[in-house]
Design a protein around this motif. Structure first.
Motif, short mmCIF file in Angstrom:
data_model
loop_
_atom_site.label_atom_id
_atom_site.label_comp_id
_atom_site.label_asym_id
_atom_site.label_seq_id
_atom_site.Cartn_x
_atom_site.Cartn_y
_atom_site.Cartn_z
N PHE A 116 0.84 -1.19 0.00
CA PHE A 116 0.00 0.00 0.00
C PHE A 116 0.88 1.24 0.00
CE2 PHE A 116 -3.58 2.48 2.21
CZ PHE A 116 -4.16 2.76 1.00
N LEU A 117 0.53 2.22 -0.88
CA LEU A 117 1.42 3.38 -1.05
C LEU A 117 1.51 4.22 0.21
CD1 LEU A 117 -0.05 6.45 -1.60
CD2 LEU A 117 -1.06 5.09 -3.41
N PHE A 118 0.42 4.24 1.01
CA PHE A 118 0.43 5.04 2.22
C PHE A 118 0.82 4.17 3.40
CE2 PHE A 118 -1.81 6.72 5.96
CZ PHE A 118 -1.23 7.97 6.00
N ASN A 119 1.76 4.65 4.21
CA ASN A 119 2.21 3.88 5.36
C ASN A 119 1.24 4.05 6.53
OD1 ASN A 119 3.75 2.34 7.08
ND2 ASN A 119 5.02 4.08 7.69
N LEU A 120 0.34 3.09 6.70
CA LEU A 120 -0.60 3.14 7.81
C LEU A 120 0.19 2.91 9.11
CD1 LEU A 120 -3.43 1.07 6.16
CD2 LEU A 120 -3.55 3.48 6.71
N SER A 121 0.19 3.95 9.97
CA SER A 121 1.13 3.94 11.10
C SER A 121 0.76 2.94 12.20
CB SER A 121 1.23 5.34 11.68
OG SER A 121 -0.05 5.88 11.79
N GLY A 122 -0.53 2.74 12.43
CA GLY A 122 -0.88 1.82 13.52
C GLY A 122 -2.28 1.27 13.35
N PHE A 123 -2.57 0.25 14.13
CA PHE A 123 -3.89 -0.39 14.04
C PHE A 123 -4.44 -0.66 15.44
CE2 PHE A 123 -1.52 -1.44 10.26
CZ PHE A 123 -2.42 -1.15 9.26
N LYS A 124 -5.74 -0.46 15.57
CA LYS A 124 -6.40 -0.82 16.83
C LYS A 124 -7.15 -2.12 16.57
CE LYS A 124 -7.54 2.51 20.34
NZ LYS A 124 -6.29 3.27 20.26
N VAL A 125 -6.88 -3.09 17.40
CA VAL A 125 -7.51 -4.40 17.22
C VAL A 125 -8.41 -4.70 18.41
CG1 VAL A 125 -7.09 -6.84 16.77
CG2 VAL A 125 -5.43 -5.14 16.02
N LYS A 126 -9.64 -5.10 18.13
CA LYS A 126 -10.59 -5.41 19.20
C LYS A 126 -11.18 -6.81 19.01
CE LYS A 126 -12.14 -0.84 20.65
NZ LYS A 126 -13.32 0.01 20.90
N VAL A 127 -11.45 -7.45 20.10
CA VAL A 127 -12.13 -8.75 20.07
C VAL A 127 -13.48 -8.61 20.75
CG1 VAL A 127 -12.00 -11.18 20.66
CG2 VAL A 127 -9.91 -9.89 20.32
N THR A 128 -14.51 -9.15 20.10
CA THR A 128 -15.84 -9.17 20.70
C THR A 128 -16.26 -10.62 20.85
OG1 THR A 128 -16.30 -7.17 19.46
CG2 THR A 128 -18.18 -8.26 20.50
N ASP A 129 -16.53 -11.03 22.09
CA ASP A 129 -17.01 -12.40 22.32
C ASP A 129 -17.99 -12.41 23.48
OD1 ASP A 129 -15.43 -12.08 24.51
OD2 ASP A 129 -13.83 -13.43 23.82
N LYS A 130 -18.22 -13.56 24.08
CA LYS A 130 -19.24 -13.67 25.12
C LYS A 130 -18.95 -12.78 26.33
CE LYS A 130 -17.51 -17.87 27.47
NZ LYS A 130 -16.11 -17.55 27.28
N ASP A 131 -17.66 -12.46 26.53
CA ASP A 131 -17.28 -11.63 27.68
C ASP A 131 -17.37 -10.14 27.38
OD1 ASP A 131 -16.67 -13.98 29.04
OD2 ASP A 131 -14.70 -14.07 28.05
N GLY A 132 -17.69 -9.78 26.15
CA GLY A 132 -17.79 -8.36 25.79
C GLY A 132 -16.71 -7.95 24.82
N ILE A 133 -16.42 -6.64 24.80
CA ILE A 133 -15.46 -6.10 23.84
C ILE A 133 -14.18 -5.72 24.59
CG2 ILE A 133 -15.09 -4.30 22.12
CD1 ILE A 133 -18.29 -3.91 22.39
N ARG A 134 -13.03 -6.13 24.02
CA ARG A 134 -11.76 -5.72 24.63
C ARG A 134 -10.73 -5.46 23.54
NH1 ARG A 134 -12.22 -11.15 25.03
NH2 ARG A 134 -10.43 -12.39 24.34
N GLU A 135 -9.82 -4.54 23.87
CA GLU A 135 -8.76 -4.22 22.92
C GLU A 135 -7.60 -5.16 23.15
OE1 GLU A 135 -7.81 0.00 22.66
OE2 GLU A 135 -5.97 -0.55 21.61
N ILE A 136 -6.97 -5.61 22.08
CA ILE A 136 -5.79 -6.47 22.23
C ILE A 136 -4.64 -5.95 21.40
CG2 ILE A 136 -7.07 -8.59 22.79
CD1 ILE A 136 -6.54 -9.42 19.81
N GLU A 137 -3.46 -6.38 21.73
CA GLU A 137 -2.26 -6.04 20.95
C GLU A 137 -2.02 -7.15 19.93
OE1 GLU A 137 -0.33 -3.27 20.98
OE2 GLU A 137 -1.83 -2.46 22.35
N ILE A 138 -1.48 -6.77 18.81
CA ILE A 138 -1.26 -7.80 17.78
C ILE A 138 0.20 -7.83 17.37
CG2 ILE A 138 -1.77 -6.42 15.73
CD1 ILE A 138 -3.74 -9.20 15.46
#
Lengths: 194, 234, 211
Positions: free
Chosen positions: A172-194
């Motif tokens: 991709f020509l543009f350098n996407l600097s970072g990403f936010k990753v979230k998991v949604t499951d039976k326990d709810g929504i939480r952010e995780i590191e990848i």
């Protein structure tokens, strides 16, 4: 240039959004969160016109909340997606339509199933096992076509996301600097590191 | 400003008027070719139109080039006729220079060269060439207006090509498409002709640029035969 | 490119002897990009009547919801199922109600009436009705479908033959159009039941070496 991604697995949904806030040629922010929790088990990722996105997302969030207060039940992911789609479809033929593309990811506690909905600014709602918005879709969907299975584990999903991000970084020509990753499951929504 | 100018329908600006000459026209019509193991069928309707106007109900688009090759084209009919004339002249010269008739694959290549020679002011013709090669096998070629070409088992070009091409996929393909349990046999001459007739009678029901008459050329070892069939006249 | 072709998709309906079929492809795209291969374009209305909605996907979904509402209200008020002709007129009026800001969708209605007589209707995006007694087509592969249906269809086909005819028409048309395909659904509506079959498109390994 914005990029949203969602992958459903056996009993969860993994969502990814880039964190760059860009206007014209300037990067204003590198840790922008392009998602909003609609309730305990439904998260909405948004991209599009910067003013429209946050305003529309909050409008949906508060209406979902209002419904819960009025009726005392949590909206299912499907109900949320159907409501949101209708709002966009109505907006499309208004004087000033919202320019917002969405992914709605959720875990349905009534059926114990993960759900992912792809919604564009026209009000098109597609139920999908994996979905992406933005130019990133052209790079990542083929990877998902190859590696995704309906019963993947969270670790497998994370590995696929890594492949997708790696591809974006190389092609991709543009350098996407970072990403936010979230998991949604039976326990709810939480952010995780990848 | 002169107040009278407000009542003038001419534009108030003094920019020069742009007159552009458009040397092309679309005359409609449809052509088709189906090759077999030892024959080739080339067919086209004979209607020539511009817009909603029918210029002619019998303006043939298919011509015999040699005893082994037939050409057909749709698009701009004046260009097509000029192209056919040029090809015929070249074939004549070839015959006198080499004392033999040009083979069909050689004609196919020559047509490509002729078209590409006018790459930047093309003949607006969508051509098909059908015939038999030096071994007596059926051959067919299709072209774009700039001369890009290739061999085809069957092909339709022109105003009803979008209607006919999927029908040929379905009926003229060896071991019909989308039917896995079907006998894999070469198409017979009888069925090629019958498919051609069906394709054109159907196309003339829905395409206003296709109709009047259908001319079917059959190329086999020993010469070319022509059959004329009626199509819708409305 | 027209807005009606933005998402791809195509639909056909055919009438037979005491039966009708209605079929569509399954693709949802955003121009060249395929987004979904399981997108619903045909919606059941009653046990013997279906509507097909090709066109802009947003309007397909909006209209399917709107017609579901209207049909349910009709059923509650009239205490009977809606007939195909009534449904077609209801859809037509709804579309004409937006004459100067239309829904970008060209609906097709297919069904059997209370006497099991086959009905198929087509209309344009502002509700101009068509009453064919053979077949009707709409969507991105409309022209290819016209060519196929015009040459394959014949009168008084039995359900199985009608299904085969419609399948061949839809598959061959879909295979010549890049906006259409990724599988197909065909509903065969007969007096006693509806048979829904899913087809594969452009997934056959072709025998092409003979050129």
């Amino acid at each position: 240039m914005e990029f949203l991604l969602g992958i459903t697995g056996k009993d969860f949904v993994l969502t990814v959004s880039d964190t760059a806030a860009i206007r014209s040629i300037v990067v204003f922010k590198n840790n922008d969160d392009k998602s909003l929790d609609l309730n305990k088990h439904v998260v909405m990722l948004y991209s599009g016109n910067p003013g429209d996105t946050t305003h529309f997302a909050e409008y949906i969030q508060r209406n979902v909340k209002l419904y819960e207060i009025k009726n005392g039940i949590e909206l299912t992911p499907k109900a949320t997606a159907t409501f949101t789609r209708r709002e966009l479809a109505t907006s499309l033929r208004s004087r000033k339509p919202y320019n917002v593309n969405l992914l709605i990811a959720g875990y349905d506690v009534t059926t114990s199933l993960p759900h992912l909905y792809w919604i564009d600014y026209l009000g098109t709602n597609a139920t999908l096992p994996y979905a992406a918005h933005g130019y990133g879709a052209y790079y990542t969907l083929s990877i998902l076509d190859k590696y995704h299975r309906p019963d993947i584990s969270l670790d497998e999903a994370k590995a696929i996301v890594k492949k997708c991000i790696e591809e974006l970084k190389t092609r991709f020509l543009f350098n996407l600097s970072g990403f936010k990753v979230k998991v949604t499951d039976k326990d709810g929504i939480r952010e995780i590191e990848i | 400003m002169n107040p009278v100018a407000l009542y003038n329908h001419e534009p108030l600006t003094s920019a020069a008027k742009q007159h552009q000459f458009d040397p092309y026209e679309m005359n409609g019509g449809t052509s088709l070719v189906i090759k077999g193991s030892d024959f080739c069928v080339v067919a086209s309707d004979t209607r020539q139109s511009v817009g909603f106007q029918i210029n002619s109900r019998y303006a043939p688009k298919t011509f015999k080039l040699t005893d082994n090759a037939v050409i057909t084209a749709s698009g701009f009919s004046a260009d097509s006729l000029a192209l056919f004339k040029k090809l015929s002249q070249n074939l004549e010269w070839y015959k006198h220079a080499h004392d033999k008739v040009m083979s069909t694959p050689a004609i196919a290549q020559m047509l490509s060269n002729t078209l590409y020679y006018k790459r930047f002011f093309p003949y607006y013709s969508f051509c098909l060439v059908g015939g038999i090669d030096e071994q007596g096998r059926g051959v067919a070629y299709s072209y774009d207006p700039m001369g890009s070409y290739g061999p085809e088992p069957y092909k339709s070009v022109g105003s009803a090509s979008t209607l006919i091409q999927p029908f040929l996929d379905n009926q003229a393909r060896v071991g019909h498409q989308n039917q896995q349990i079907v006998q894999q046999s070469e198409i017979s001459l009888e069925s090629a002709i019958s498919i051609t007739k069906d394709a054109f009678t159907s196309a003339s029901e829905r395409d206003i640029y296709t109709g009047d008459f259908l001319e079917i050329f059959v190329i086999k070892q020993g010469g070319v035969t022509v059959e004329r069939v009626d199509l819708r006249k409305d | 490119m027209s807005i009606t072709q933005y998402n791809g998709g195509t639909i056909l309906a055919m009438a037979g002897k005491n039966c009708v079929v209605i079929g569509s492809d399954k693709r949802l795209g955003v121009q060249n990009l395929t987004v979904s291969t399981e997108f619903q374009k045909i919606f059941p209305v009653t046990e013997k009547c279906y509507i097909g909605l090709p066109g802009l996907a947003s309007d397909v979904q909006t209209l399917s919801e709107l017609f579901r509402l209207k049909v349910n209200m009709y059923k509650l008020r009239e205490e009977r199922e809606i007939e195909p002709l009534t449904l077609a007129n209801m859809i037509s009026s709804t579309l004409y109600g937006r004459r100067f800001g239309p829904y970008f969708c060209e609906p097709i209605v297919a069904g059997l009436d209370k006497n099991n007589k086959p009905h198929i209707y087509g209309m344009d995006l502002i509700g101009c009705l068509n009453f064919p007694d053979d077949f009707t087509v709409a969507g991105c592969a409309e022209e290819a479908l016209f060519g196929m249906c015009e040459s394959l269809w014949e009168p008084d086909l039995e359900p199985d033959d009608l299904f085969e005819t419609a399948s061949q028409a839809l598959l061959s048309a879909a295979d010549r159009n890049s906006m259409v395909g990724w599988g197909a659904v065909i509903h065969t509506i007969t007096p006693d039941r509806v048979i829904t079959r899913t087809l594969k498109t452009r997934m056959v390994i072709y025998y092409i070496s003979y050129i």
